[in-house]
Design a protein around this motif. Sequence first.
Motif: not given
Length: 225
Positions: A112-126
């Motif tokens: 769930i958190a990774q989904r949010v960070f992908s929106i904020i940063f464009g991509e996100a690591t686990s």
Amino acid sequence: MALSDLLYPDNPKRKQELIHLHQELLDCMSANFHATNELAGVLNEHLGCTITPIEMRESSTVKENCEIIIQVMSEIQHQVQKIDSDMKDKLEPVLYQKLYDIKEPELEKIAIAQRVFSIIFGEATSTAAMVAIKLLGSDHLTLTVSKLIGVLAQIGASVLGGVSITIIGLGLEMILHAILGAVERSQLLTAVRSYEKHLAEFKAASEKYQRAIHEVTSLVRQQVQ
């Protein structure tokens, strides 16, 4: 031997106690600087924060060095609150509540958190998501940070606050002069008791703080290996 030592034979022992306690305080403070930098480094590397590393200032007083740590710890608290705010803004209420549900599997929270960070940063690591979950879900870390900030503020405001952290190299009488302005027995006893009280609280809060940070940073290291 100083005249005060002739009048009060136990003063030399009290002086040695003051020096020992002062060094313990500095060692404990140094460990907190290191732990704070370690946590700030994790936030900077994985969550896009820009927290400036800190170091003890040898030319400054105990109070000034306490204030340096408090400022960065407060910034870390602010960043964690911002992460929580981002999660709340970008998630449906049901998903947001899952982040704080102790029965929810941690892997699901990380996703769930990774989904949010992908929106904020464009991509996100686990790893970034895992760090966020650990920080948001760690009441232990939140409470220890708040406790240590309170203890540091007390030390800064106490008789210890105006003492330079390097005064230990200037000799016994200089330490006493800086703390008391005199070397009478009653004042020495008061100073020793003040040191003991604040140091006991400081060490206990510091150990919990450093342990809480170690739990987070150890998990990060395991994740990236």
